[in-house]
Structure formats: structure tokens, C-alpha cells
Design a protein around this motif. Structure first.
Motif, short mmCIF file in Angstrom:
data_model
loop_
_atom_site.label_atom_id
_atom_site.label_comp_id
_atom_site.label_asym_id
_atom_site.label_seq_id
_atom_site.Cartn_x
_atom_site.Cartn_y
_atom_site.Cartn_z
N UNK A 242 29.14 -28.92 -20.38
CA UNK A 242 28.75 -27.73 -21.14
C UNK A 242 29.00 -28.00 -22.62
N UNK A 243 28.07 -27.57 -23.45
CA UNK A 243 28.26 -27.65 -24.90
C UNK A 243 28.37 -26.22 -25.43
N UNK A 244 29.17 -26.06 -26.46
CA UNK A 244 29.40 -24.73 -27.01
C UNK A 244 29.87 -24.85 -28.44
N UNK A 254 32.46 -26.81 -38.76
CA UNK A 254 32.87 -27.01 -37.37
C UNK A 254 32.40 -25.90 -36.45
N UNK A 255 32.24 -24.68 -36.97
CA UNK A 255 31.91 -23.55 -36.11
C UNK A 255 30.42 -23.18 -36.14
N UNK A 256 29.59 -24.00 -36.79
CA UNK A 256 28.19 -23.60 -36.99
C UNK A 256 27.22 -24.31 -36.05
N UNK A 257 27.67 -25.29 -35.30
CA UNK A 257 26.78 -25.99 -34.36
C UNK A 257 27.45 -26.10 -33.00
N UNK A 258 26.63 -26.30 -31.97
CA UNK A 258 27.15 -26.46 -30.61
C UNK A 258 27.61 -27.90 -30.40
N UNK A 259 28.70 -28.27 -31.07
CA UNK A 259 29.18 -29.66 -31.01
C UNK A 259 30.32 -29.86 -30.01
N UNK A 260 31.00 -28.78 -29.65
CA UNK A 260 32.11 -28.91 -28.70
C UNK A 260 31.58 -29.20 -27.30
#
Length: 371
Positions: A242-244, A254-260
């Protein structure tokens, strides 16, 4: 302290130092230092950054070990002269200074002796730690964050590098979980004894009536994966990826793309997440490395459990409650396995846990001898 006592103490310390040097294989350490210095001087060293970091890290460690041994020899010679001068001049203050130095040398020797006990297959490695909050609501989450900070502070004090892979923040306070790497020689050997359930007892900051609250947190420690480890590739149909969007404090992007990335190993239910990089691919690669390390550790534990069952072993489980942190009605941190304790709760939270680690390593070694 009489001259007879001092002579006996020094003879004992010198004998212990000789034994430590024999176990550490002093000639081999010196040869390794020369080889590492030659490797570190190679012009092409940093073409492979990961290899270069391993070389320089190991060199720093070996240099520090040799320096520590040389300093202990010098300090023992100096303290012997100091006692002689104090006796000749009948100087109580000089005698007190010499006695304090002797106690300091003995403490340093104990720490060095513990290093010789780290001879397990994976003790030399870096490690990956996970801290999870348990029962106890906001106090447990806050406690989990304090434990994470404790390990990061200890690592900083010992010049170990740390890298945070994932943090899941709780709504009210603290964290639900955090996974981070500790990188340095014998990181796993030292910190593996921290695995287990930790308990805190304190007046709750989150209770309007100020009642006493008990909270729990679990600590997991696994050795870092290395290229020499034999582990099969994990079939893709056994993974859910899962990406989020990253959460919590972070850099501007860090919080602007689904990189996690969160990876779930379906057969075992193991879940690993990583959000410390801006790149989704980097996060996925790091998460897969951590997952493989945890799967390898699980295999080792299963094999060890089978052997223990055959032997009829009754050794304590690492998953059992192993340490209590009491902040009220008195101040005490106590290890329930080793009985090592201290009233300096603040110092422990600030990373002063060497006494607990040393006692835990000795306890583990005594358990292994009795199996």
C-alpha cells in the motif's frame, strides 16, 4: 585502602585486562586496523558509498578499542604511582583521588569485559528496533515515544548512527509505533537484550483527576540484514503493498505525495512501513529490507524454539514483561530479569541505560550456559 589491598586490586585488574586482550585477540585487532587504514586510503573507496561507510565505521571502532586498551594500561600505571605518592606524603586528598580513579578503572574494565561476551552469530551487526505502544491509552503512547527517545539518545552518546524508517503518531499524544535502525559495531549485541514488554507506572498527564496509570510498550530488536544472509525471494502474491501520504512532522515535500509504503506479508501478518524518503521506490526498498530481516529473525526464533523444546528448556521468554519504570509513588526503574535497578528515572529516559544493558548481556550469557 591499604597498600596490600591496592596491590591485590591492581593485580586482579591487570589479570582481567590480559584476559580481555586475549579474548579480543589484540594482534588480530592491530592487523585489522592496518588493513582498514589501507582500505580507507584507497582513492576509489567512495565509489561504493555503502561499502565505504562500513570500512570507516569499522575502522573507527577498532581504533577506539585499541585506544581504550592502551589507556587502561596507562591509567593503571598512573594510579599505582598516585597511591604510592599519597602514602609517602600521608595525603588524604591524594588517597581519595587515587581511590576514585581506581573505581573508575574498575567500571571501565567491567564495560570492556561485557564486550567479550558479545560473541553471538549476529552480535556484531547493526540492528532494527521497533517500539509499539500497548495497553494504557495515551500514557502508553507517550511512554512508547519516551522509549524511542531513550534509545536514540543512547545511540547518540555511543556515536552510533540512527535512521528512522517509520513513525505512526497517536491522536492524543506520543506514538503508536516507530521503526528505526541503529548502525554501529555490536549494536545488535548490546540492544537485543532490550526486547520485551516494558511497563510504566505514573500519575497520568492525560487524566483530569490525576490518577495513577499503568501503561505498556513492546520493544522488538532484529539484526540488520546483510548480503551474506540466505533468504529466498518473497513471492509477490504473498505481499500486499500500500502507498499513502506520509504523516507527522517532516520536510516541506514529505506530506504532499503518496511516497510512504506499507508492506504486509500475508502468510505471517508481519507489517512494515517506511516513509523517511521522498521517493516511493526508496521507501519500498527500505521496507523490503526490514521485512526480510524480520522474517529471517522469525525463522531463527522458530528454529531456536524447536531446539529448546527438544532440550526441555525453561528459559524466560523475551516477550514477557522485563522492565518496570515507576514514577509514582516512588522513583525506580527495575529490570525484572536481572534485578538491576536505579532511582534515576530521568537519567534512564535520557539514555543512561548502560547498566541495564550490561546486566542483561551477563544474564543472557548465564542463561545460555545453563541451557
Amino acid at each position: 585502602m591499604t597498600s596490600v589491598d591496592v596491590s591485590a586490586d591492581l593485580r586482579e585488574l591487570k589479570a582481567t585486562l590480559a584476559s580481555v586482550e586475549a579474548v579480543l585477540d589484540l594482534p588480530s585487532l592491530r592487523r585489522e586496523k592496518e588493513e582498514l587504514e589501507a582500505a580507507a586510503a584507497e582513492p576509489a573507496l567512495w565509489e561504493d558509498a555503502e561499502h565505504a561507510q562500513k570500512i570507516t565505521s569499522r575502522l573507527s571502532y577498532v581504533q577506539a578499542e585499541l585506544k581504550k586498551l592502551a589507556e587502561l594500561h596507562s591509567r593503571m600505571d598512573d594510579v599505582e604511582i598516585l597511591f604510592e605518592l599519597a602514602g609517602a606524603e600521608d595525603d588524604p586528598s591524594a588517597a581519595a583521588e587515587a581511590t576514585a580513579e581506581l573505581a573508575s578503572i574498575r567500571k571501565a574494565m567491567d564495560e570492556l569485559e561485557v564486550r567479550t561476551l558479545l560473541s553471538g552469530e549476529y552480535d556484531e551487526r547493526d540492528c532494527v528496533m521497533t517500539v509499539r505502544s500497548g495497553a494504557g491509552g495515551a500514557d502508553a503512547c507517550d511512554f512508547a515515544e519516551q522509549l524511542m527517545r531513550m534509545y536514540l539518545r543512547w545511540s547518540e552518546e555511543h556515536n552510533f548512527k540512527t535512521e528512522t524508517y517509520d513513525i505512526s503518531y497517536a491522536e492524543e499524544a506520543g506514538i503508536r509505533s516507530a521503526t528505526f535502525g541503529v548502525k554501529g559495531p555490536y549494536a545488535y549485541g548490546h540492544l537485543s537484550v532490550e526486547q520485551g514488554t516494558h511497563r510504566v507506572v505514573r500519575i497520568s498527564k492525560y487524566d483530569n483527576q490525576g490518577r495513577r496509570q499503568t501503561g505498556f510498550a513492546a520493544v522488538e530488536v532484529v539484526p540488520a540484514l546483510e548480503q551474506t544472509d540466505e533468504i529466498e525471494e518473497i513471492p509477490e502474491d504473498e505481499l500486499r503493498i500500500d502507498v499513502y501520504r506520509s504523516s507527522g512532522p517532516g520536510g516541506q515535500g514529505v506530506n504532499t505525495t503518496d511516497s510512504a509504503v506499507r508492506i504486509t506479508h500475508l502468510p505471517t501478518g508481519l507489517v512494515v512501513a517506511c516513509q523517511n524518503e521522498r521517493s516511493q521506490l526508496q521507501n519500498k526498498a527500505t521496507a523490503m529490507t526490514v521485512l526480510k530481516a524480520k522474517l529471517l529473525q522469525r525463522t531463527r526464533e522458530q528454529e531456536r524454539a524447536k531446539v529448546d523444546e527438544l532440550r526441555g528448556s525453561a528459559t524466560a521468554s523475551w516477550g514477557d514483561q522485563m522492565r518496570s519504570y515507576v514514577e509514582h509513588p516512588y522513583q525506580m526503574v527495575k529490570d525484572l530479569r536481572t534485578s538491576f535497578e536505579t532511582a534515576d528515572v530521568k537519567g534512564v529516559y535520557d539514555g543512561n541505560i548502560d547498566g541495564f544493558l550490561e546486566a542483561g548481556i551477563r544474564w543472557r550469557m548465564s542463561g545460555e550456559k545453563n541451557v
